[in-house]
Motif scaffolding. Structure first.
Motif, PDB file in Angstrom:
ATOM      1  N   VAL A   1       0.830  -1.206   0.000  1.00 33.22           N
ATOM      2  CA  VAL A   1       0.000   0.000   0.000  1.00 33.22           C
ATOM      3  C   VAL A   1       0.861   1.251   0.000  1.00 33.22           C
ATOM      4  O   VAL A   1       0.606   2.205  -0.756  1.00 33.22           O
ATOM      5  N   LYS A   2       1.898   1.270   0.821  1.00 36.25           N
ATOM      6  CA  LYS A   2       2.729   2.472   0.954  1.00 36.25           C
ATOM      7  C   LYS A   2       3.478   2.783  -0.335  1.00 36.25           C
ATOM      8  O   LYS A   2       3.654   3.960  -0.694  1.00 36.25           O
ATOM      9  N   LYS A   3       3.929   1.750  -1.060  1.00 35.00           N
ATOM     10  CA  LYS A   3       4.634   1.999  -2.322  1.00 35.00           C
ATOM     11  C   LYS A   3       3.712   2.655  -3.344  1.00 35.00           C
ATOM     12  O   LYS A   3       4.136   3.509  -4.119  1.00 35.00           O
ATOM     13  N   ALA A   4       2.443   2.262  -3.341  1.00 33.10           N
ATOM     14  CA  ALA A   4       1.498   2.794  -4.321  1.00 33.10           C
ATOM     15  C   ALA A   4       0.841   4.086  -3.857  1.00 33.10           C
ATOM     16  O   ALA A   4       0.426   4.902  -4.681  1.00 33.10           O
ATOM     17  N   ALA A   5       0.747   4.275  -2.537  1.00 33.55           N
ATOM     18  CA  ALA A   5       0.085   5.478  -1.990  1.00 33.55           C
ATOM     19  C   ALA A   5       0.937   6.018  -0.842  1.00 33.55           C
ATOM     20  O   ALA A   5       0.588   5.868   0.333  1.00 33.55           O
ATOM     21  N   PRO A   6       2.081   6.646  -1.159  1.00 41.00           N
ATOM     22  CA  PRO A   6       3.031   7.063  -0.120  1.00 41.00           C
ATOM     23  C   PRO A   6       2.486   8.111   0.849  1.00 41.00           C
ATOM     24  O   PRO A   6       3.053   8.304   1.928  1.00 41.00           O
ATOM     25  N   HIS A   7       1.380   8.772   0.495  1.00 39.54           N
ATOM     26  CA  HIS A   7       0.824   9.797   1.384  1.00 39.54           C
ATOM     27  C   HIS A   7       0.045   9.199   2.546  1.00 39.54           C
ATOM     28  O   HIS A   7      -0.245   9.908   3.522  1.00 39.54           O
ATOM     29  N   LEU A   8      -0.310   7.926   2.472  1.00 39.65           N
ATOM     30  CA  LEU A   8      -1.088   7.310   3.546  1.00 39.65           C
ATOM     31  C   LEU A   8      -0.207   7.072   4.775  1.00 39.65           C
ATOM     32  O   LEU A   8       0.937   6.618   4.660  1.00 39.65           O
TER      33      LEU A   8
END
Length: 404
Positions: A20-27
């Motif tokens: 998830v973090k690789k695809a959505a680093p703002h989360l």
């Protein structure tokens, strides 16, 4: 308020966080681990990772670090015999000779896999908290709140429970399970042997349960040895001489002299299926959602399939501006994973009941069935592709080697 709190620091929890973090680093993602910091380094087990899950590890840029510890499984034999028989007749053989698709699975030490995942999580800025046991879970509709053992509370949009087959989060959410105890335990250990295994895995069906020999790097193999629970306890607690004698009776002498190359532990075996994979602001993944018999070697891979489906669900919802913890968002994940999980649980249950006995008519029927399959190359090829995860319907992007 956090975006996502993941409870459980094993391969599933870490993989969800990294994907998830690789695809959505703002989360804002925090991983809560109940155990002390270095406990994972003591895990001596190894796991068979199917080709589809290897695609995910490559896509997450973890494979280069893991591959030096990975042993490809090039072929497999299946036998059906009694424990002390010196010659075990081979009823079924599998060989994955495809030059384009590669091996259908690799054996990877759990420590190597978790180490690579932890390094990736830290590099991405994911917070990992140790000694952070969750004691309570509440939900007011707009957010979930967890309470830690020290009394601290943390609020989040979504909780992902990756806390194992005895998941406390699952119980706190009121999710019921289907459970069955097989009265068996799986003894796990590592042995060294004189002769090379050449990447061959072996599955010996014995009256007490399957005895799997799985190749590791070098002249070593990982064993998953199923016995009745009382016998397993006796074997694990016995001295090395008795254990090695019983081991040789089942392993045979085709790889030369055997030497124990690790500790031995026994794990109770059963079937546990969650009746739901989601609740408001909560998703179950890995063993928290399902625990199956290791007869097919698919338990860990079911967890990786959960990771790929859940990560894609979260990332897609976030990109569309949807609430990542809303029940209608999480329904996509549940639909994606529930049927496959129930199907695999039922399959392993039937296989274990069929092969973990010495009933004459059943033994004859299963041996005839194995022999028929062995003479049908097309059917064998299908089974290999299915085991490798290449035939999975509606495959998540990560399992197909695509980025989110």
């Amino acid at each position: 308020m956090k975006d996502i709190i993941i409870v459980g620091g094993g391969y599933v929890g870490l993989s969800v966080a990294v994907a998830v973090k690789k695809a959505a680093p703002h989360l804002d993602i925090t991983l809560m681990e109940a155990a002390p910091e270095h406990v994972w380094e003591k895990d001596e087990r190894a796991s068979a990772i199917i080709a589809a899950a290897i695609n995910m590890l490559k896509t997450l840029e973890l494979w280069d670090e893991i591959r030096e510890h990975a042993q490809p499984i090039n072929d497999m034999i299946v036998t059906d015999s009694k424990s002390g028989e010196p010659v075990k007749p081979v009823f079924l053989t599998f060989a994955d000779r495809s030059e384009t698709s590669g091996p259908f699975a690799y054996m990877i030490p759990n420590v190597a896999m978790v180490r690579a995942l932890r390094r990736a999580a830290e590099a991405l800025g994911i917070t990992i908290r140790h000694n952070a046991a969750v004691t309570a879970l509440s939900n007011d509709g707009a957010q979930a709140t967890i309470t830690l053992a020290g009394g601290e509370t943390v609020s989040t949009r979504l909780v992902v429970a990756c806390d194992g087959v005895r998941s406390r989060l699952r119980d706190m959410a009121g999710i019921r399970t289907v459970k069955f105890d097989y009265g068996q335990s799986g003894i796990v250990t590592t042995v060294a042997h004189e002769r090379p295994h050449n990447g061959r895995a072996e599955e010996h069906f014995l009256p007490a349960g399957p005895f799997a020999i799985l190749p590791l790097t070098g002249n070593r193999s990982s064993l998953v040895w199923t016995e009745r629970t009382d016998d397993a306890k006796r074997l694990v607690e016995s001295d090395d001489m008795i254990f090695e004698f019983e081991l040789e009776r089942r392993f045979g002498h085709h790889l030369g002299k055997l030497t124990l190359a690790g500790g031995r532990r026994a794990f109770p075996l059963g079937l546990t299926l969650a009746r739901a994979f989601i609740a408001p602001r909560l998703a179950l993944a890995g063993d928290a959602a399902h625990g199956i018999h290791p007869i097919s070697g698919q338990g860990l891979n079911l967890g990786f399939k959960d990771v790929a489906a859940l990560a894609e669900t979260i990332v897609d919802a976030d990109r569309m501006g949807l609430d990542i913890g809303a029940i209608d968002t999480l329904e996509r994940y549940q639909r994606w994973r529930r049927f496959d999980t129930v199907r695999m649980g039922a399959t392993t249950d039937v296989l274990n009941r069929l092969f973990s006995n010495d009933i004459g008519p059943l033994r004859l029927a299963r041996d005839v069935g194995l022999g028929i399959v062995d003479r049908m190359p097309g059917l064998k090829r299908y089974f290999i592709e299915e085991a490798a995860g290449r035939t999975m319907h509606d495959k998540p992007k990560l399992l197909a080697g695509e980025t989110l």
